[in-house]
Design a protein around this motif. Structure first.
Motif, PDB file in Angstrom:
ATOM      1  N   ILE A 148       5.504  -8.076  -7.682  1.00  0.00           N
ATOM      2  CA  ILE A 148       4.987  -7.895  -6.330  1.00  0.00           C
ATOM      3  C   ILE A 148       5.545  -8.941  -5.364  1.00  0.00           C
ATOM      4  N   GLY A 149       5.977 -10.076  -5.895  1.00  0.00           N
ATOM      5  CA  GLY A 149       6.407 -11.175  -5.029  1.00  0.00           C
ATOM      6  C   GLY A 149       7.735 -10.913  -4.342  1.00  0.00           C
ATOM      7  N   GLY A 150       7.783 -11.176  -3.027  1.00  0.00           N
ATOM      8  CA  GLY A 150       9.031 -11.101  -2.276  1.00  0.00           C
ATOM      9  C   GLY A 150       9.526  -9.681  -2.091  1.00  0.00           C
ATOM     10  N   ALA A 151      10.845  -9.572  -1.936  1.00  0.00           N
ATOM     11  CA  ALA A 151      11.470  -8.278  -1.637  1.00  0.00           C
ATOM     12  C   ALA A 151      11.183  -7.250  -2.718  1.00  0.00           C
ATOM     13  N   ASN A 152      10.883  -7.700  -3.916  1.00  0.00           N
ATOM     14  CA  ASN A 152      10.656  -6.755  -4.996  1.00  0.00           C
ATOM     15  C   ASN A 152       9.414  -5.896  -4.790  1.00  0.00           C
ATOM     16  N   SER A 153       8.563  -6.283  -3.849  1.00  0.00           N
ATOM     17  CA  SER A 153       7.432  -5.415  -3.490  1.00  0.00           C
ATOM     18  C   SER A 153       7.916  -4.164  -2.772  1.00  0.00           C
ATOM     19  N   LEU A 154       9.008  -4.305  -2.027  1.00  0.00           N
ATOM     20  CA  LEU A 154       9.468  -3.181  -1.199  1.00  0.00           C
ATOM     21  C   LEU A 154      10.378  -2.220  -1.952  1.00  0.00           C
ATOM     22  N   GLN A 155      11.057  -2.714  -2.991  1.00  0.00           N
ATOM     23  CA  GLN A 155      12.035  -1.869  -3.685  1.00  0.00           C
ATOM     24  C   GLN A 155      11.407  -0.600  -4.283  1.00  0.00           C
ATOM     25  N   PRO A 156      10.247  -0.681  -4.934  1.00  0.00           N
ATOM     26  CA  PRO A 156       9.658   0.558  -5.466  1.00  0.00           C
ATOM     27  C   PRO A 156       9.270   1.521  -4.336  1.00  0.00           C
ATOM     28  N   LEU A 157       8.915   0.972  -3.170  1.00  0.00           N
ATOM     29  CA  LEU A 157       8.530   1.833  -2.051  1.00  0.00           C
ATOM     30  C   LEU A 157       9.747   2.583  -1.511  1.00  0.00           C
ATOM     31  N   ILE A 158      10.892   1.911  -1.530  1.00  0.00           N
ATOM     32  CA  ILE A 158      12.133   2.579  -1.111  1.00  0.00           C
ATOM     33  C   ILE A 158      12.465   3.704  -2.093  1.00  0.00           C
ATOM     34  N   ALA A 159      12.366   3.400  -3.383  1.00  0.00           N
ATOM     35  CA  ALA A 159      12.637   4.432  -4.395  1.00  0.00           C
ATOM     36  C   ALA A 159      11.622   5.572  -4.272  1.00  0.00           C
ATOM     37  N   ALA A 160      10.385   5.229  -3.918  1.00  0.00           N
ATOM     38  CA  ALA A 160       9.353   6.257  -3.746  1.00  0.00           C
ATOM     39  C   ALA A 160       9.677   7.147  -2.546  1.00  0.00           C
ATOM     40  N   ALA A 161      10.151   6.533  -1.471  1.00  0.00           N
ATOM     41  CA  ALA A 161      10.509   7.310  -0.275  1.00  0.00           C
ATOM     42  C   ALA A 161      11.640   8.286  -0.586  1.00  0.00           C
ATOM     43  N   GLN A 162      12.510   7.892  -1.511  1.00  0.00           N
ATOM     44  CA  GLN A 162      13.664   8.731  -1.831  1.00  0.00           C
ATOM     45  C   GLN A 162      13.361   9.791  -2.881  1.00  0.00           C
ATOM     46  N   THR A 163      12.348   9.553  -3.685  1.00  0.00           N
ATOM     47  CA  THR A 163      12.064  10.478  -4.796  1.00  0.00           C
ATOM     48  C   THR A 163      10.765  11.252  -4.600  1.00  0.00           C
ATOM     49  N   GLY A 164       9.887  10.789  -3.706  1.00  0.00           N
ATOM     50  CA  GLY A 164       8.588  11.419  -3.548  1.00  0.00           C
ATOM     51  C   GLY A 164       7.581  11.011  -4.599  1.00  0.00           C
ATOM     52  N   LEU A 165       7.965  10.145  -5.534  1.00  0.00           N
ATOM     53  CA  LEU A 165       7.030   9.705  -6.576  1.00  0.00           C
ATOM     54  C   LEU A 165       6.038   8.690  -6.009  1.00  0.00           C
ATOM     55  N   PRO A 166       4.792   8.718  -6.477  1.00  0.00           N
ATOM     56  CA  PRO A 166       3.825   7.705  -6.035  1.00  0.00           C
ATOM     57  C   PRO A 166       4.075   6.369  -6.719  1.00  0.00           C
ATOM     58  N   VAL A 167       3.592   5.303  -6.085  1.00  0.00           N
ATOM     59  CA  VAL A 167       3.741   3.965  -6.658  1.00  0.00           C
ATOM     60  C   VAL A 167       2.358   3.455  -7.051  1.00  0.00           C
ATOM     61  N   VAL A 168       2.274   2.948  -8.279  1.00  0.00           N
ATOM     62  CA  VAL A 168       0.997   2.413  -8.768  1.00  0.00           C
ATOM     63  C   VAL A 168       0.646   1.134  -8.009  1.00  0.00           C
ATOM     64  N   ASP A 169      -0.623   1.003  -7.614  1.00  0.00           N
ATOM     65  CA  ASP A 169      -1.090  -0.209  -6.924  1.00  0.00           C
ATOM     66  C   ASP A 169      -1.280  -1.322  -7.949  1.00  0.00           C
ATOM     67  N   GLY A 170      -0.220  -2.095  -8.139  1.00  0.00           N
ATOM     68  CA  GLY A 170      -0.284  -3.170  -9.119  1.00  0.00           C
ATOM     69  C   GLY A 170       1.116  -3.601  -9.507  1.00  0.00           C
ATOM     70  N   ASP A 171       1.183  -4.612 -10.320  1.00  0.00           N
ATOM     71  CA  ASP A 171       2.464  -5.088 -10.856  1.00  0.00           C
ATOM     72  C   ASP A 171       2.147  -5.968 -12.058  1.00  0.00           C
ATOM     73  N   PRO A 172       3.155  -6.378 -12.815  1.00  0.00           N
ATOM     74  CA  PRO A 172       2.871  -7.141 -14.039  1.00  0.00           C
ATOM     75  C   PRO A 172       2.950  -8.663 -13.861  1.00  0.00           C
TER      76      PRO A 172
END
Lengths: 395, 395
Positions: free
Chosen positions: A104-128
């Motif tokens: 979740i820290g830094g730019a890596n929070s946004l990368q799954p959202l970009i992939a989600a915007a491109q694929t339509g897949l939802p993103v889980v609210d959380g991280d490891p």
């Protein structure tokens, strides 16, 4: 609760995730622009609770791998992240139905959202992680025994690698780091492949919501009638460890990491005239004046980092240790400052936030505690609870 | 013609491939033991002509990647090579029906035979180099435009990587080398994935047969009544470039390669008393005395290498250049001496063998000629034809 990411959320998440990044996780500048472009073109990005994922659903965590110092100037391409996801999906041989955040820290929070915007897949609210960490084995999926293989890496040119078998997560780090360096120092990473059941078992829940909360606390500090640093402290439950001016930065980009140390010196008149602190709060209650109580101009804070801030000392005494979050923000605006942006003269506030409980078990501390980074120190927990499970502070 | 590899063939192939290895391709000691064990347990290894492969059959080339200096002491595991093959097969999603050799030179001649013993797949009589080369892009498959992706790498621990997309073969080298180094300096490599049609279009035919021929020429020199070096020269059509004693070796294992240079000094009485040369040939016809004709004790030969011997100079004058084969053998026994075995005092014969015609086209020379290795030299072809297509010299 499921929510859709708005343009305003992007700013809040980027800011809050920057705080949680503890100096690492990459600079969100480029990712923010990329994600906003998708939203403006009509893409919908859904954040869903971990418990909404079916046990046998398949997906993966995604993020960037590399040194933040490289990430600020090496442009990712539009389809780098989604390419890493598709490579893993092809290897798995089953369509994915969700994405997760690898960090979740830094730019890596946004990368799954970009992939989600491109694929339509939802993103889980959380991280490891609930923060950022420099190495692949340092997350609750790996600590919990989720297989590090397969993992995928993709660079800006389209070169794509799937690591199909791995002895353990340390080998994932070793081989993945070598590939990332060969790819020019930054790469999109799909890791790990996850079932819904694994997500529910291991993920640190609610960290997108937490990032948004922390971001909002800073962005809405004015409206809340608080100094931005104070607003961030209240929302995060964090402790103000130091306020001072950068007097030395020793930073090298080596072995794929930004490593080094940072020295701050207290300057007693540092922020005395800062309007937010002076104007809205009774004297003696501003976080800045509190941090300076009893300090002389010569007090010093030294912070050691390996992509992330790992150990903080004040006048030689250890005041915070990994995995607790050592967050550095601009002392006036409370905007996070990453490892790659440190320079002489910046006036910074150092905030300690309690780590998620999952990172403080003996098994986790063996991987993310001070000794895992080579420091001859035990973990010294901050007197501050992880804020991820607390209700949002009213604005 | 199809043939089954016998135990005697293993020795002949290992020896002949060592000669063709031009210093690189790895030391065959461990691979020979491994393959012999399989044959003694009853495994059958079939060598088939390229033209016997169906156009739409699927397979891959296999070999080891890494520095020869690492390969002599880092033991491969039993299933490392076959694991690399299976990883590529799984990615392709179709069963393989043949294997090919990625590099006939050195130990890499034996690796496909080991994988064949374990899988029952036949091995095509040929390879894409006719020798050894240090980098992945340096073969006729890559020069001819076969895709370098997917490729697979597997280490002795079982860590396995499939590179699924690549911009070009230079990126295959860059990423593959980084992975190999992370894997400890040597790895099993599956590259490239091939159809039968691609094999027939690009492979250098008959190089297993050639390796066996060269090996037999040395092993059967006694029976042929020849000095082993002379027997090798006759069978290979090669030229004796120098005979001398090693007076200096400058060798570093760096960036995953064994790099350096070698200096030989002619010693006029070097082999004057060598029984094979003296006993069986008229004076003046021994290869040794021929090479020394007109030489003084001070003549010197310098050879530059990057895993393989690339440039040979005698008294400062260039006498052989890559891709022509610069083969170094023991001056008495004609046993090949690899880069990793070079040491002060060895008495060696330097033999130049003409490269396969496929390596001497302008397109190929751009990849395997002297300039591709950073030497400010044009290719200077030896007056010696590639022996691969010639009939076997009668024993």
């Amino acid at each position: 609760m499921e929510w859709l990411v708005t343009e305003a959320d992007v700013d809040a998440i980027a800011l809050g995730a920057g705080v949680l990044g503890t100096g690492g996780g990459g600079n969100p500048y480029l990712g923010r622009l990329h994600l906003l472009q998708h939203l403006r073109l009509g893409a919908a990005v859904r954040i869903i609770p971990a418990d909404a994922v079916d046990d046998d659903a398949l997906g993966c965590a995604v993020g960037g791998m590399g040194a933040p110092t490289v990430g600020i100037e090496k442009l990712p391409t539009k389809h780098q992240m989604v390419g890493a996801v598709r490579a893993l999906e092809a290897h798995a041989g089953r369509p994915f139905s969700f994405l997760a955040c690898g960090e979740i820290g830094g730019a890596n929070s946004l990368q799954p959202l970009i992939a989600a915007a491109q694929t339509g897949l939802p993103v889980v609210d959380g991280d490891p992680m609930g923060r950022a960490f420099p190495e692949l084995q340092m997350d609750t999926f790996m600590i919990g025994g989720v297989s590090p293989a397969p993992l995928s890496l993709r660079d800006a040119h389209g070169n794509t690698v799937v690591v199909t078998e791995l002895v353990d997560a340390f080998w994932a780090e070793r081989i993945g780091r070598a590939i990332t360096i060969a790819m020019g120092g930054s790469a999109a990473l799909g890791l790990p492949l996850l079932t819904g059941a694994q997500v529910k078992q291991h993920i640190i829940r609610g960290t997108y919501t937490l990032a948004r909360r922390l971001g909002r606390a800073v962005l809405e500090a004015d409206r809340r009638g608080l100094h931005p640093v104070e607003s961030l402290l209240r929302e995060s439950g964090g402790l103000l460890l130091f306020v001072g001016k950068v007097v030395d930065v020793d930073r090298r980009t080596t072995g794929g990491f930004a490593r080094g140390s940072l020295r701050l010196e207290a300057v007693s008149h540092d922020l005395a005239g800062a309007p937010a602190a002076g104007a809205r709060q009774p004297a003696g209650e501003s976080p800045v004046s509190r941090a300076h109580e009893g300090s002389t101009g010569g007090r010093q804070c030294e912070i050691e980092f390996q992509n992330e801030f790992l150990i903080a000392r004040v006048d030689g005494r250890v005041v915070a240790t990994t995995p607790d979050l050592i967050c550095i923000v601009d002392a006036e605006t409370a905007r996070p400052v990453g490892t790659e942006m440190l320079r002489y003269g910046l006036r910074l506030a150092v905030i300690g936030i309690g780590a998620p409980p999952q990172l403080k078990t003996p098994r986790a501390l063996a991987v993310v505690g001070p000794r895992a980074f080579g420091y001859d120190l035990d973990f010294q927990p901050l007197a501050a609870a992880w804020p991820g499970t607390q209700p949002e502070v009213a604005g």
